[in-house]
Design a protein around this motif. Sequence first.
Motif, PDB file in Angstrom:
ATOM      1  N   VAL A  23       0.881  -1.255   0.060  1.00 24.62           N
ATOM      2  CA  VAL A  23       0.006  -0.095  -0.007  1.00 24.62           C
ATOM      3  C   VAL A  23       0.805   1.292  -0.047  1.00 24.62           C
ATOM      4  O   VAL A  23       0.632   2.178  -0.737  1.00 24.62           O
ATOM      5  CB  VAL A  23      -0.913  -0.054   1.223  1.00 24.62           C
ATOM      6  CG1 VAL A  23      -1.609   1.249   1.461  1.00 24.62           C
ATOM      7  CG2 VAL A  23      -1.908  -1.265   1.041  1.00 24.62           C
ATOM      8  N   ARG A  24       2.034   1.319   0.548  1.00 19.48           N
ATOM      9  CA  ARG A  24       2.851   2.293   0.828  1.00 19.48           C
ATOM     10  C   ARG A  24       3.960   2.647  -0.357  1.00 19.48           C
ATOM     11  O   ARG A  24       4.550   3.445  -0.322  1.00 19.48           O
ATOM     12  CB  ARG A  24       3.405   2.527   2.134  1.00 19.48           C
ATOM     13  CG  ARG A  24       2.492   2.548   3.117  1.00 19.48           C
ATOM     14  CD  ARG A  24       3.192   2.961   4.705  1.00 19.48           C
ATOM     15  NE  ARG A  24       4.325   3.724   4.435  1.00 19.48           N
ATOM     16  CZ  ARG A  24       4.329   5.118   4.615  1.00 19.48           C
ATOM     17  NH1 ARG A  24       3.038   5.737   4.926  1.00 19.48           N
ATOM     18  NH2 ARG A  24       5.271   5.712   4.789  1.00 19.48           N
ATOM     19  N   ALA A  25       4.117   1.570  -1.095  1.00 17.72           N
ATOM     20  CA  ALA A  25       4.960   1.509  -2.197  1.00 17.72           C
ATOM     21  C   ALA A  25       4.309   2.773  -3.501  1.00 17.72           C
ATOM     22  O   ALA A  25       3.084   2.934  -3.623  1.00 17.72           O
ATOM     23  CB  ALA A  25       4.764   0.356  -3.150  1.00 17.72           C
ATOM     24  N   LYS A  82      11.396   0.085   9.466  1.00 19.92           N
ATOM     25  CA  LYS A  82      11.632   0.272   7.845  1.00 19.92           C
ATOM     26  C   LYS A  82      11.066   1.789   7.088  1.00 19.92           C
ATOM     27  O   LYS A  82      11.647   2.229   6.679  1.00 19.92           O
ATOM     28  CB  LYS A  82      11.406  -1.093   7.154  1.00 19.92           C
ATOM     29  CG  LYS A  82      11.994  -1.065   5.885  1.00 19.92           C
ATOM     30  CD  LYS A  82      10.784  -0.736   4.774  1.00 19.92           C
ATOM     31  CE  LYS A  82      11.298  -0.849   3.252  1.00 19.92           C
ATOM     32  NZ  LYS A  82      10.593   0.044   2.489  1.00 19.92           N
ATOM     33  N   GLU A  83       9.807   1.694   7.554  1.00 20.54           N
ATOM     34  CA  GLU A  83       9.079   3.018   6.893  1.00 20.54           C
ATOM     35  C   GLU A  83       9.407   4.320   7.573  1.00 20.54           C
ATOM     36  O   GLU A  83       9.706   5.217   6.725  1.00 20.54           O
ATOM     37  CB  GLU A  83       7.569   2.726   7.223  1.00 20.54           C
ATOM     38  CG  GLU A  83       7.014   1.604   6.101  1.00 20.54           C
ATOM     39  CD  GLU A  83       7.050   2.048   4.828  1.00 20.54           C
ATOM     40  OE1 GLU A  83       6.757   2.999   4.415  1.00 20.54           O
ATOM     41  OE2 GLU A  83       7.654   0.886   3.716  1.00 20.54           O
ATOM     42  N   MET A  84       9.976   3.986   8.796  1.00 15.84           N
ATOM     43  CA  MET A  84      10.382   5.640   9.278  1.00 15.84           C
ATOM     44  C   MET A  84      11.657   5.781   8.749  1.00 15.84           C
ATOM     45  O   MET A  84      11.996   7.008   8.606  1.00 15.84           O
ATOM     46  CB  MET A  84      10.342   5.226  10.775  1.00 15.84           C
ATOM     47  CG  MET A  84       9.019   5.518  11.373  1.00 15.84           C
ATOM     48  SD  MET A  84       8.616   5.672  13.285  1.00 15.84           S
ATOM     49  CE  MET A  84      10.136   4.569  13.898  1.00 15.84           C
ATOM     50  N   LEU A  85      12.651   4.786   8.749  1.00 18.79           N
ATOM     51  CA  LEU A  85      13.925   5.011   7.986  1.00 18.79           C
ATOM     52  C   LEU A  85      13.602   5.523   6.854  1.00 18.79           C
ATOM     53  O   LEU A  85      14.530   6.228   6.282  1.00 18.79           O
ATOM     54  CB  LEU A  85      14.820   3.888   8.340  1.00 18.79           C
ATOM     55  CG  LEU A  85      15.318   3.546   9.616  1.00 18.79           C
ATOM     56  CD1 LEU A  85      15.849   2.354   9.894  1.00 18.79           C
ATOM     57  CD2 LEU A  85      16.034   4.868  10.409  1.00 18.79           C
ATOM     58  N   SER A  86      12.969   4.839   5.973  1.00 18.85           N
ATOM     59  CA  SER A  86      13.060   5.210   4.583  1.00 18.85           C
ATOM     60  C   SER A  86      12.489   6.609   4.411  1.00 18.85           C
ATOM     61  O   SER A  86      12.736   7.438   3.380  1.00 18.85           O
ATOM     62  CB  SER A  86      12.138   4.268   3.639  1.00 18.85           C
ATOM     63  OG  SER A  86      10.798   4.256   4.056  1.00 18.85           O
ATOM     64  N   THR A  87      11.363   7.007   5.149  1.00 14.05           N
ATOM     65  CA  THR A  87      10.872   8.482   4.896  1.00 14.05           C
ATOM     66  C   THR A  87      11.764   9.400   5.413  1.00 14.05           C
ATOM     67  O   THR A  87      12.076  10.635   5.017  1.00 14.05           O
ATOM     68  CB  THR A  87       9.710   8.448   5.789  1.00 14.05           C
ATOM     69  OG1 THR A  87       9.853   8.277   7.048  1.00 14.05           O
ATOM     70  CG2 THR A  87       8.618   7.643   5.023  1.00 14.05           C
ATOM     71  N   ARG A  89      15.136   9.319   5.275  1.00 17.12           N
ATOM     72  CA  ARG A  89      16.279   9.284   4.129  1.00 17.12           C
ATOM     73  C   ARG A  89      15.678  10.003   2.868  1.00 17.12           C
ATOM     74  O   ARG A  89      16.413  10.822   2.239  1.00 17.12           O
ATOM     75  CB  ARG A  89      16.523   8.000   3.459  1.00 17.12           C
ATOM     76  CG  ARG A  89      17.374   7.124   4.743  1.00 17.12           C
ATOM     77  CD  ARG A  89      17.889   6.081   3.970  1.00 17.12           C
ATOM     78  NE  ARG A  89      18.488   5.099   4.968  1.00 17.12           N
ATOM     79  CZ  ARG A  89      18.107   3.657   4.946  1.00 17.12           C
ATOM     80  NH1 ARG A  89      17.412   3.018   4.014  1.00 17.12           N
ATOM     81  NH2 ARG A  89      18.636   2.941   5.903  1.00 17.12           N
ATOM     82  N   LYS A  90      14.429  10.041   2.603  1.00 15.77           N
ATOM     83  CA  LYS A  90      13.885  10.665   1.405  1.00 15.77           C
ATOM     84  C   LYS A  90      13.653  12.247   1.818  1.00 15.77           C
ATOM     85  O   LYS A  90      13.687  13.059   0.971  1.00 15.77           O
ATOM     86  CB  LYS A  90      12.362  10.088   1.140  1.00 15.77           C
ATOM     87  CG  LYS A  90      12.409   8.842   0.495  1.00 15.77           C
ATOM     88  CD  LYS A  90      11.157   8.202   0.349  1.00 15.77           C
ATOM     89  CE  LYS A  90      10.984   6.860  -0.075  1.00 15.77           C
ATOM     90  NZ  LYS A  90       9.735   6.633  -0.186  1.00 15.77           N
ATOM     91  N   ALA A  91      13.415  12.606   3.098  1.00 17.16           N
ATOM     92  CA  ALA A  91      13.434  14.053   3.719  1.00 17.16           C
ATOM     93  C   ALA A  91      14.707  14.935   3.709  1.00 17.16           C
ATOM     94  O   ALA A  91      14.533  15.914   3.344  1.00 17.16           O
ATOM     95  CB  ALA A  91      12.888  13.972   5.100  1.00 17.16           C
ATOM     96  N   LYS A  92      15.665  14.194   3.714  1.00 19.23           N
ATOM     97  CA  LYS A  92      17.185  14.822   3.495  1.00 19.23           C
ATOM     98  C   LYS A  92      17.444  15.280   2.248  1.00 19.23           C
ATOM     99  O   LYS A  92      17.213  14.817   1.229  1.00 19.23           O
ATOM    100  CB  LYS A  92      18.249  14.006   4.022  1.00 19.23           C
ATOM    101  CG  LYS A  92      17.942  13.901   5.648  1.00 19.23           C
ATOM    102  CD  LYS A  92      18.913  13.269   6.317  1.00 19.23           C
ATOM    103  CE  LYS A  92      18.831  13.045   7.929  1.00 19.23           C
ATOM    104  NZ  LYS A  92      19.916  12.260   8.383  1.00 19.23           N
TER     105      LYS A  92
END
Length: 92
Positions: A23-25, A82-87, A89-92
Motif C-alpha cells: 500500500v505504501r509503495a 523500515k518505513e520510518m527510516l525510509s521516509t 532518508r527521503k526527507a534529507k
Amino acid sequence: MSESLASWISLSGFVLSALVLFVRAPDRSGHTIMMNLLTAVLCLFGGFLIAAALMKLSGGITNPIVNSVLVVVGALACVAAKEMLSTRRKAK
C-alpha cells in the motif's frame, strides 16, 4: 483447525507486512512488488527474533497463540522501523 491456529497467526505477520509495504509503495512495477515481498519476509524473520527475545526475557511463554501474536507484533514493528527510516532518508 485449533492446532494450526498459531501457524496461521504467524503467517499473517507476513501477509500484513506485505500488505502495508504494498500500500505504501510509490509504484506497482514488478521490481517493487518483489522487493516488497522480500522485505516482508525479512520483517517476518525480524518478528521471529523479537518474539524469541521477548520469550527469553519473560522466562518462557508456553501459550502458542501468545507466541504467534508476538511474532506478528515484531514483524509489524520491523515494518514500522523500515518505513520510518525510509521516509527519513527521503526527507534529507
